[in-house]
Scaffold this motif. Structure first.
Motif, PDB file in Angstrom:
ATOM      1  N   VAL A   1    -140.479  19.839  41.518  1.00 21.86           N
ATOM      2  CA  VAL A   1    -139.427  20.701  42.044  1.00 21.86           C
ATOM      3  C   VAL A   1    -139.255  20.354  43.515  1.00 21.86           C
ATOM      4  O   VAL A   1    -140.240  20.328  44.264  1.00 21.86           O
ATOM      5  CB  VAL A   1    -139.772  22.193  41.877  1.00 21.86           C
ATOM      6  CG1 VAL A   1    -138.694  23.057  42.516  1.00 21.86           C
ATOM      7  CG2 VAL A   1    -139.906  22.548  40.396  1.00 21.86           C
ATOM      8  N   ASN A   2    -138.009  20.074  43.919  1.00 21.53           N
ATOM      9  CA  ASN A   2    -137.731  19.649  45.291  1.00 21.53           C
ATOM     10  C   ASN A   2    -138.639  18.483  45.704  1.00 21.53           C
ATOM     11  O   ASN A   2    -139.124  18.420  46.825  1.00 21.53           O
ATOM     12  CB  ASN A   2    -137.908  20.814  46.272  1.00 21.53           C
ATOM     13  CG  ASN A   2    -136.840  21.876  46.075  1.00 21.53           C
ATOM     14  OD1 ASN A   2    -135.751  21.581  45.575  1.00 21.53           O
ATOM     15  ND2 ASN A   2    -137.136  23.103  46.440  1.00 21.53           N
TER      16      ASN A   2
ATOM     17  N   ILE B   1    -142.807  25.438  34.838  1.00 19.36           N
ATOM     18  CA  ILE B   1    -141.991  25.011  35.973  1.00 19.36           C
ATOM     19  C   ILE B   1    -142.359  25.815  37.220  1.00 19.36           C
ATOM     20  O   ILE B   1    -142.376  25.297  38.327  1.00 19.36           O
ATOM     21  CB  ILE B   1    -140.478  25.155  35.647  1.00 19.36           C
ATOM     22  CG1 ILE B   1    -140.095  24.217  34.497  1.00 19.36           C
ATOM     23  CG2 ILE B   1    -139.624  24.855  36.879  1.00 19.36           C
ATOM     24  CD1 ILE B   1    -138.659  24.397  33.999  1.00 19.36           C
TER      25      ILE B   1
ATOM     26  N   VAL C   1    -134.471  27.392  44.087  1.00 24.24           N
ATOM     27  CA  VAL C   1    -134.538  27.392  42.627  1.00 24.24           C
ATOM     28  C   VAL C   1    -134.896  28.796  42.141  1.00 24.24           C
ATOM     29  O   VAL C   1    -135.877  29.381  42.595  1.00 24.24           O
ATOM     30  CB  VAL C   1    -135.605  26.391  42.123  1.00 24.24           C
ATOM     31  CG1 VAL C   1    -135.809  26.541  40.621  1.00 24.24           C
ATOM     32  CG2 VAL C   1    -135.210  24.964  42.464  1.00 24.24           C
TER      33      VAL C   1
ATOM     34  N   VAL D   1    -139.195  28.500  45.293  1.00 22.22           N
ATOM     35  CA  VAL D   1    -138.942  28.828  43.888  1.00 22.22           C
ATOM     36  C   VAL D   1    -139.273  30.310  43.699  1.00 22.22           C
ATOM     37  O   VAL D   1    -140.295  30.781  44.180  1.00 22.22           O
ATOM     38  CB  VAL D   1    -139.836  27.993  42.943  1.00 22.22           C
ATOM     39  CG1 VAL D   1    -139.547  28.353  41.489  1.00 22.22           C
ATOM     40  CG2 VAL D   1    -139.623  26.516  43.187  1.00 22.22           C
TER      41      VAL D   1
ATOM     42  N   ARG E   1    -133.083  18.898  41.642  1.00 23.07           N
ATOM     43  CA  ARG E   1    -133.962  19.935  42.177  1.00 23.07           C
ATOM     44  C   ARG E   1    -135.216  20.054  41.315  1.00 23.07           C
ATOM     45  O   ARG E   1    -136.313  20.171  41.800  1.00 23.07           O
ATOM     46  CB  ARG E   1    -133.239  21.279  42.164  1.00 23.07           C
ATOM     47  CG  ARG E   1    -132.224  21.443  43.248  1.00 23.07           C
ATOM     48  CD  ARG E   1    -132.858  22.044  44.468  1.00 23.07           C
ATOM     49  NE  ARG E   1    -131.900  22.167  45.537  1.00 23.07           N
ATOM     50  CZ  ARG E   1    -132.221  22.202  46.810  1.00 23.07           C
ATOM     51  NH1 ARG E   1    -133.488  22.083  47.168  1.00 23.07           N
ATOM     52  NH2 ARG E   1    -131.308  22.328  47.730  1.00 23.07           N
ATOM     53  N   ILE E   2    -134.971  20.062  40.012  1.00 24.78           N
ATOM     54  CA  ILE E   2    -136.084  20.148  39.064  1.00 24.78           C
ATOM     55  C   ILE E   2    -136.078  18.888  38.219  1.00 24.78           C
ATOM     56  O   ILE E   2    -135.018  18.459  37.737  1.00 24.78           O
ATOM     57  CB  ILE E   2    -135.949  21.378  38.132  1.00 24.78           C
ATOM     58  CG1 ILE E   2    -135.858  22.669  38.942  1.00 24.78           C
ATOM     59  CG2 ILE E   2    -137.116  21.442  37.153  1.00 24.78           C
ATOM     60  CD1 ILE E   2    -135.589  23.895  38.100  1.00 24.78           C
TER      61      ILE E   2
END
Lengths: 275, 250
Positions: free
Chosen positions: A78-79, A65, A167, A90, A19-20
């Motif tokens: 992310v994704n 992030i 997330v 997120v 995911r990350i």
């Protein structure tokens, strides 16, 4: 629903896609380098806790992030999306709660949905659900100043969960509440996570909290800091108050503690030898 | 009346009664060309009301007041927010705003007269200038005091600039603006009377001037009383509005 859940579970396991994905990230404030060479993967529905001494850049990493802050080197995905600004999917829970004091609990929880363009019907359906999920039913019309810190953070959590993120980024979420409330909120969060599992990065000062929450605990340290160790926490889930009493919990806590303070201890040893 | 209510409101009413009595006594002792007792003022007030003069002039003054005041709020608030958000504009304009805020606006009236003459517009401008700066200044100061964390939360939730204004900047700043609005009410009232004195003579200002020129001292005091009560009522409303918008603050 069941099938859909199973499908996402499979794709997460089968694809092995994180995911990350943080690769070679560095961040500087002027001449001061906060961290460098940070590599970090967080899988679907995995909770990664980050601990480290004050000023090691835990929060800064989390903000990078989230896309609130650019990185100076490396990349964050992310994704599968390269992060240059905050993206959908997120959500962040802030140490200072970050509630809007002029909004009621209801309006605060609705905020993210409203910005995401949810319809009035969707908001009317989802907001009460998430308010109930965090245990704030009956406080819909309260303003933040009328609530305790613990209740405010429940509201902050509901606001983040309401946009149904894949997330969750937790920036020392329980650091500003008293010790008892903190413990209650930890188990509340674990209960909610069991109901609605997401990937999570959990920044904290507390070693105990990190071990209780995390599937892995990352120790960030040094100047500039980097990932010092990545400790797998093999405690079974669902975790609860009993988890705290397990011998394995104590072992892991000790392990993280000694990693975090090994240098301090070495210095102490040397001091004793010199005597 | 309960003992509690008496304790709470007693001093207020007592002070009011003493004040009225002192006015009455002083008025009876003074030269009637300068000062008159309360009773005479009230009689004159009744006459002015009955003749319809007071109502008509009050209407004219109220129109002037409202036009200038509404313009001041409608321009002062958005401009204040804009100046708080756009640094360059603020740096460029702030000195002028400070100078104008500090300048007694009465000093500008001759200039406005020579520029715009005797119509309704120059009077509105005077009321506007009296009222706009507290609104503008308090809005700027309020909007600037917003915590960066709030903006960061908005960014984290992917707020657009427009949504940032609508959801964060405006609701946060409103209580500050309303403090400015409350101050502006008093100043706009001064502006209204000043405009009616020094520009084309209308409204309650004209009524005072005419009464003064005719040695109608009770008339002068009757109108002053009306303006005073108008001010008190408006301040009360201002305070209520201010509290309403600040209800989220402890």
């Amino acid at each position: 629903m069941e099938a859909a859940l199973a499908a996402t579970r499979e794709s997460a396991a089968g694809g092995g896609r994180a995911r990350i994905r943080v690769r070679g990230v560095a961040r500087r404030y002027g001449a001061l380098e906060v961290f460098r060479n940070v590599d970090l993967d967080v899988a679907d529905r995995e909770i990664v806790a980050i601990v480290g001494p004050s000023g090691c850049g835990k929060t800064t990493l989390l903000r990078c992030i989230d896309g609130l802050m650019p990185v100076d080197e490396g990349t964050i995905e992310v994704n599968g999306e390269r992060i240059t600004q905050p993206i959908a999917g997120v959500a962040m829970v802030f140490q200072h709660f970050g509630l809007f004091p002029w909004k009621t609990v209801y309006a605060n929880v609705a905020y993210g949905l409203k910005l995401a363009g949810a319809s009035a019907a969707e908001i009317a359906e989802r907001v009460p659900y998430f308010i109930a999920l965090v245990g704030l039913k009956g406080f819909e019309q309260a303003y933040p100043y009328q609530m305790s810190g613990g209740m405010q953070q429940r509201c902050g959590l509901a606001r983040a969960l309401a946009v149904e993120p894949s997330v969750l980024l937790m920036d020392e979420p329980f650091a500003a509440v008293d010790a008892q409330t903190r413990e209650i909120l930890q188990f509340e969060l674990l209960r909610i996570w069991e109901q609605r599992p997401t990937s999570m990065v959990f920044v904290t000062h507390s070693i105990e909290e990190a071990v209780l929450m995390g599937d892995r605990v990352i120790v960030l340290k040094g100047r500039p800091s980097s990932i010092h160790e990545d400790i797998a926490i093999d405690l079974p889930r669902p975790r609860s108050r009993e988890t705290l009493g397990e011998p394995r919990f104590a072992e892991l806590r000790e392990r993280v503690w000694s990693t975090l303070f090994s240098e301090a201890r070495q210095a102490e040893f040397q001091l004793e030898k010199a005597r | 009346m309960t003992a509690d209510a008496l304790r709470r409101h007693g001093p207020f009413w007592l002070s009011l009664i003493i004040g009225m009595a002192l006015w009455e006594i002083a008025g009876r002792m003074a030269n009637p060309a300068f000062f008159v007792p309360l009773s005479e003022t009230l009689v004159r007030l009744w006459q002015l009301t009955e003749s319809g003069q007071l109502i008509r002039q009050f209407g004219e003054s109220a129109t002037l007041f409202l036009t200038g005041f509404v313009l001041a709020v409608a321009i002062g608030m958005p401009l204040g927010l804009l100046l708080a958000r756009v640094r360059l504009m603020r740096v460029a304009l702030e000195p002028y705003i400070m100078i104008l805020y500090a300048t007694p606006m009465v000093a500008l009236i001759p200039f406005i007269l020579s520029m715009m003459g005797f119509g309704f517009a120059p009077k509105v401008l005077v009321v506007f200038l009296f009222a706009v700066f507290p609104v503008l200044y308090n809005t700027i100061e309020g909007a600037r005091s917003i915590k960066p964390e709030m903006i960061e939360v908005a960014h984290s939730f992917r707020s657009s600039e427009w949504a940032l204004w609508r959801e964060v900047m405006v609701p946060y700043t409103l209580p500050f603006t309303m403090t400015g609005v409350r101050l502006a009410i008093g100043r706009a009232l001064v502006g209204m009377v000043a405009a009616e004195f020094f520009l084309s003579s209308t409204g309650l200002g004209q009524l005072i001037m005419t009464a003064g020129q005719n040695f109608d001292t009770p008339g002068v005091f009757a109108v002053i009383l009306v303006i005073g009560l108008m001010g008190v009522a408006l301040m009360r409303i201002g305070l209520m509005v201010e509290r309403y918008f600040a209800r989220w603050r402890d």
